[in-house]
Enzyme design. Sequence first.
Site, PDB file in Angstrom:
ATOM      1  N   PRO A   9       0.797  -1.231   0.000  1.00  0.00           N
ATOM      2  CA  PRO A   9       0.000   0.000   0.000  1.00  0.00           C
ATOM      3  C   PRO A   9       0.829   1.280   0.000  1.00  0.00           C
ATOM      4  O   PRO A   9       1.846   1.369   0.675  1.00  0.00           O
ATOM      5  CB  PRO A   9      -0.825  -0.113   1.288  1.00  0.00           C
ATOM      6  CG  PRO A   9      -0.130  -1.123   2.124  1.00  0.00           C
ATOM      7  CD  PRO A   9       0.532  -2.064   1.167  1.00  0.00           C
ATOM      8  N   ASN A  10       0.334   2.213  -0.759  1.00  0.00           N
ATOM      9  CA  ASN A  10       0.861   3.581  -0.872  1.00  0.00           C
ATOM     10  C   ASN A  10       2.134   3.693  -1.698  1.00  0.00           C
ATOM     11  O   ASN A  10       2.596   4.802  -1.969  1.00  0.00           O
ATOM     12  CB  ASN A  10       1.080   4.232   0.514  1.00  0.00           C
ATOM     13  CG  ASN A  10      -0.220   4.421   1.246  1.00  0.00           C
ATOM     14  OD1 ASN A  10      -1.174   4.937   0.677  1.00  0.00           O
ATOM     15  ND2 ASN A  10      -0.295   3.973   2.485  1.00  0.00           N
ATOM     16  N   ARG A  17       5.064  11.985  -3.242  1.00  0.00           N
ATOM     17  CA  ARG A  17       4.865  12.500  -1.890  1.00  0.00           C
ATOM     18  C   ARG A  17       6.063  12.072  -1.022  1.00  0.00           C
ATOM     19  O   ARG A  17       6.679  11.045  -1.284  1.00  0.00           O
ATOM     20  CB  ARG A  17       3.611  11.899  -1.230  1.00  0.00           C
ATOM     21  CG  ARG A  17       2.310  12.220  -1.933  1.00  0.00           C
ATOM     22  CD  ARG A  17       1.789  13.610  -1.523  1.00  0.00           C
ATOM     23  NE  ARG A  17       0.455  13.854  -2.068  1.00  0.00           N
ATOM     24  CZ  ARG A  17       0.199  14.228  -3.317  1.00  0.00           C
ATOM     25  NH1 ARG A  17       1.191  14.394  -4.170  1.00  0.00           N
ATOM     26  NH2 ARG A  17      -1.042  14.440  -3.720  1.00  0.00           N
ATOM     27  N   TYR A  22      11.346   8.782   1.049  1.00  0.00           N
ATOM     28  CA  TYR A  22      11.388   7.660   0.100  1.00  0.00           C
ATOM     29  C   TYR A  22      12.066   7.990  -1.238  1.00  0.00           C
ATOM     30  O   TYR A  22      12.150   7.130  -2.107  1.00  0.00           O
ATOM     31  CB  TYR A  22       9.965   7.147  -0.146  1.00  0.00           C
ATOM     32  CG  TYR A  22       9.333   6.592   1.112  1.00  0.00           C
ATOM     33  CD1 TYR A  22       9.856   5.454   1.721  1.00  0.00           C
ATOM     34  CD2 TYR A  22       8.234   7.207   1.703  1.00  0.00           C
ATOM     35  CE1 TYR A  22       9.294   4.949   2.879  1.00  0.00           C
ATOM     36  CE2 TYR A  22       7.663   6.701   2.861  1.00  0.00           C
ATOM     37  CZ  TYR A  22       8.199   5.581   3.442  1.00  0.00           C
ATOM     38  OH  TYR A  22       7.645   5.080   4.585  1.00  0.00           O
ATOM     39  N   ASN A  75       7.671  -5.921  -1.285  1.00  0.00           N
ATOM     40  CA  ASN A  75       7.728  -4.851  -0.302  1.00  0.00           C
ATOM     41  C   ASN A  75       6.302  -4.731   0.235  1.00  0.00           C
ATOM     42  O   ASN A  75       5.443  -4.117  -0.405  1.00  0.00           O
ATOM     43  CB  ASN A  75       8.180  -3.522  -0.924  1.00  0.00           C
ATOM     44  CG  ASN A  75       8.277  -2.430   0.137  1.00  0.00           C
ATOM     45  OD1 ASN A  75       7.774  -2.579   1.248  1.00  0.00           O
ATOM     46  ND2 ASN A  75       8.919  -1.320  -0.212  1.00  0.00           N
ATOM     47  N   ALA A  78       3.267  -1.011   4.709  1.00  0.00           N
ATOM     48  CA  ALA A  78       2.746  -1.002   6.089  1.00  0.00           C
ATOM     49  C   ALA A  78       2.254  -2.380   6.532  1.00  0.00           C
ATOM     50  O   ALA A  78       2.251  -2.693   7.732  1.00  0.00           O
ATOM     51  CB  ALA A  78       1.627   0.025   6.206  1.00  0.00           C
ATOM     52  N   GLU A  99      11.991 -10.158   1.288  1.00  0.00           N
ATOM     53  CA  GLU A  99      11.279  -8.967   1.780  1.00  0.00           C
ATOM     54  C   GLU A  99      12.158  -7.748   1.493  1.00  0.00           C
ATOM     55  O   GLU A  99      13.346  -7.750   1.815  1.00  0.00           O
ATOM     56  CB  GLU A  99      11.043  -9.121   3.286  1.00  0.00           C
ATOM     57  CG  GLU A  99      10.375  -7.925   3.930  1.00  0.00           C
ATOM     58  CD  GLU A  99      10.238  -8.112   5.457  1.00  0.00           C
ATOM     59  OE1 GLU A  99      10.302  -9.267   5.951  1.00  0.00           O
ATOM     60  OE2 GLU A  99      10.093  -7.085   6.149  1.00  0.00           O
ATOM     61  N   HIS A 101      12.659  -3.455   1.634  1.00  0.00           N
ATOM     62  CA  HIS A 101      12.253  -2.126   2.107  1.00  0.00           C
ATOM     63  C   HIS A 101      13.166  -1.072   1.525  1.00  0.00           C
ATOM     64  O   HIS A 101      14.375  -1.290   1.401  1.00  0.00           O
ATOM     65  CB  HIS A 101      12.287  -2.045   3.638  1.00  0.00           C
ATOM     66  CG  HIS A 101      11.314  -2.978   4.264  1.00  0.00           C
ATOM     67  ND1 HIS A 101       9.955  -2.765   4.200  1.00  0.00           N
ATOM     68  CD2 HIS A 101      11.493  -4.153   4.899  1.00  0.00           C
ATOM     69  CE1 HIS A 101       9.337  -3.779   4.799  1.00  0.00           C
ATOM     70  NE2 HIS A 101      10.244  -4.640   5.228  1.00  0.00           N
ATOM     71  N   ARG A 108      13.874   3.553  12.184  1.00  0.00           N
ATOM     72  CA  ARG A 108      12.659   4.365  12.195  1.00  0.00           C
ATOM     73  C   ARG A 108      11.850   4.084  13.468  1.00  0.00           C
ATOM     74  O   ARG A 108      12.381   3.582  14.448  1.00  0.00           O
ATOM     75  CB  ARG A 108      11.871   4.093  10.910  1.00  0.00           C
ATOM     76  CG  ARG A 108      12.712   4.428   9.658  1.00  0.00           C
ATOM     77  CD  ARG A 108      11.912   4.280   8.398  1.00  0.00           C
ATOM     78  NE  ARG A 108      10.802   5.223   8.361  1.00  0.00           N
ATOM     79  CZ  ARG A 108       9.815   5.173   7.463  1.00  0.00           C
ATOM     80  NH1 ARG A 108       9.821   4.219   6.531  1.00  0.00           N
ATOM     81  NH2 ARG A 108       8.847   6.051   7.490  1.00  0.00           N
TER      82      ARG A 108
HETATM   83  O1  CA2 Z   1      10.773   1.317   3.624  1.00  0.00           O
HETATM   84  C1  CA2 Z   1       9.873   0.713   3.058  1.00  0.00           C
HETATM   85  O2  CA2 Z   1       9.964   0.264   1.921  1.00  0.00           O
HETATM   86  C2  CA2 Z   1       8.526   0.540   3.758  1.00  0.00           C
HETATM   87  O3  CA2 Z   1       8.011  -0.747   3.410  1.00  0.00           O
HETATM   88  C3  CA2 Z   1       7.629   1.636   3.229  1.00  0.00           C
HETATM   89  C4  CA2 Z   1       6.267   1.652   3.913  1.00  0.00           C
HETATM   90  C5  CA2 Z   1       6.401   1.667   5.422  1.00  0.00           C
HETATM   91  O4  CA2 Z   1       5.123   1.552   6.023  1.00  0.00           O
HETATM   92  C6  CA2 Z   1       7.287   0.521   5.921  1.00  0.00           C
HETATM   93  O5  CA2 Z   1       7.424   0.650   7.313  1.00  0.00           O
HETATM   94  C7  CA2 Z   1       8.654   0.598   5.273  1.00  0.00           C
HETATM   95  C8  CA2 Z   1       5.477   2.881   3.485  1.00  0.00           C
HETATM   96  C9  CA2 Z   1       5.230   2.975   2.021  1.00  0.00           C
HETATM   97  C10 CA2 Z   1       4.527   4.256   1.757  1.00  0.00           C
HETATM   98  O6  CA2 Z   1       5.084   4.838   0.604  1.00  0.00           O
HETATM   99  C11 CA2 Z   1       4.862   6.159   0.397  1.00  0.00           C
HETATM  100  C12 CA2 Z   1       5.524   6.692  -0.676  1.00  0.00           C
HETATM  101  C13 CA2 Z   1       5.386   8.024  -0.951  1.00  0.00           C
HETATM  102  C14 CA2 Z   1       4.571   8.808  -0.169  1.00  0.00           C
HETATM  103  C15 CA2 Z   1       3.892   8.261   0.906  1.00  0.00           C
HETATM  104  C16 CA2 Z   1       4.044   6.912   1.187  1.00  0.00           C
END
Ligand code: CA2
Length: 152
Positions: A9-10, A17, A22, A75, A78, A99, A101, A108
Site C-alpha cells: 500500500p501507498n 509524496r 522515500y 515490499n 505497512a 522482503e 524495504h 525508524r
Molecule cells: O521502507 C519501506 O519500503 C517501507 O516498506 C515503506 C512503507 C512503510 O510503512 C514501511 O514501514 C517501510 C510505506 C510505504 C509508503 O510509501 C509512500 C511513498 C510516498 C509517499 C507516501 C508513502
Amino acid sequence: MNILVLHGPNLHLLGKRQPEIYGHQTLADINATLDRNAAASPHEITLKISQSNHEGELVSIIGDNIDWADGILINPAAYTHTSVAIRDALSTVALPVIEIHLSNIYAREEFRHHSYISAVAVGVIGGFGTHSYTLALEAMIQILQKKLEPSV
Ligand code: CA2
C-alpha cells in the site's frame, strides 16, 4: 525463471509524496529498472509486477501465482507490520521470498521494527532506497540458480 514482484500500500505514491523519506524515483522507475535488469541478465527471467493497496488483493495475487512463480520479491509496506494474512499466503506457497524495504525500518519508529513477513522470507533487504529492489532481484536470481544458499 518467473519472479513475482509485489508492492504494498501507498507505494504508488513514490516520488510524488514525502521524497525526503522515500526519494524521488517513482514506482514506474523502479519497475522499469527491474525490467531492464531482468532483460540484461544472461538468464531467462520473466517478471510479473503488481501494486495493491488492499491486503486481500495481495493475498489473492500470491495464491493465484502459486504455480507460475519460482520466487517472490515483496515490499509489503505497512502490511509488513500488521499482516498475518500475507505472511500465511507467503508461507503457503512455499517459494523463496525476499522482503524488500526502501528505508531501514530499524532506524525508524519502534512499530516498524517488527515484521510479520521476515520469518517466512529467505532474507530481507532494506535501507538502500530503490537500489534495495535491484539487490533483491540479484539475490533472487542467484537463489533460483542455486548459487546462493540462504543461511538461517
Ligand atoms: O521502507 C519501506 O519500503 C517501507 O516498506 C515503506 C512503507 C512503510 O510503512 C514501511 O514501514 C517501510 C510505506 C510505504 C509508503 O510509501 C509512500 C511513498 C510516498 C509517499 C507516501 C508513502
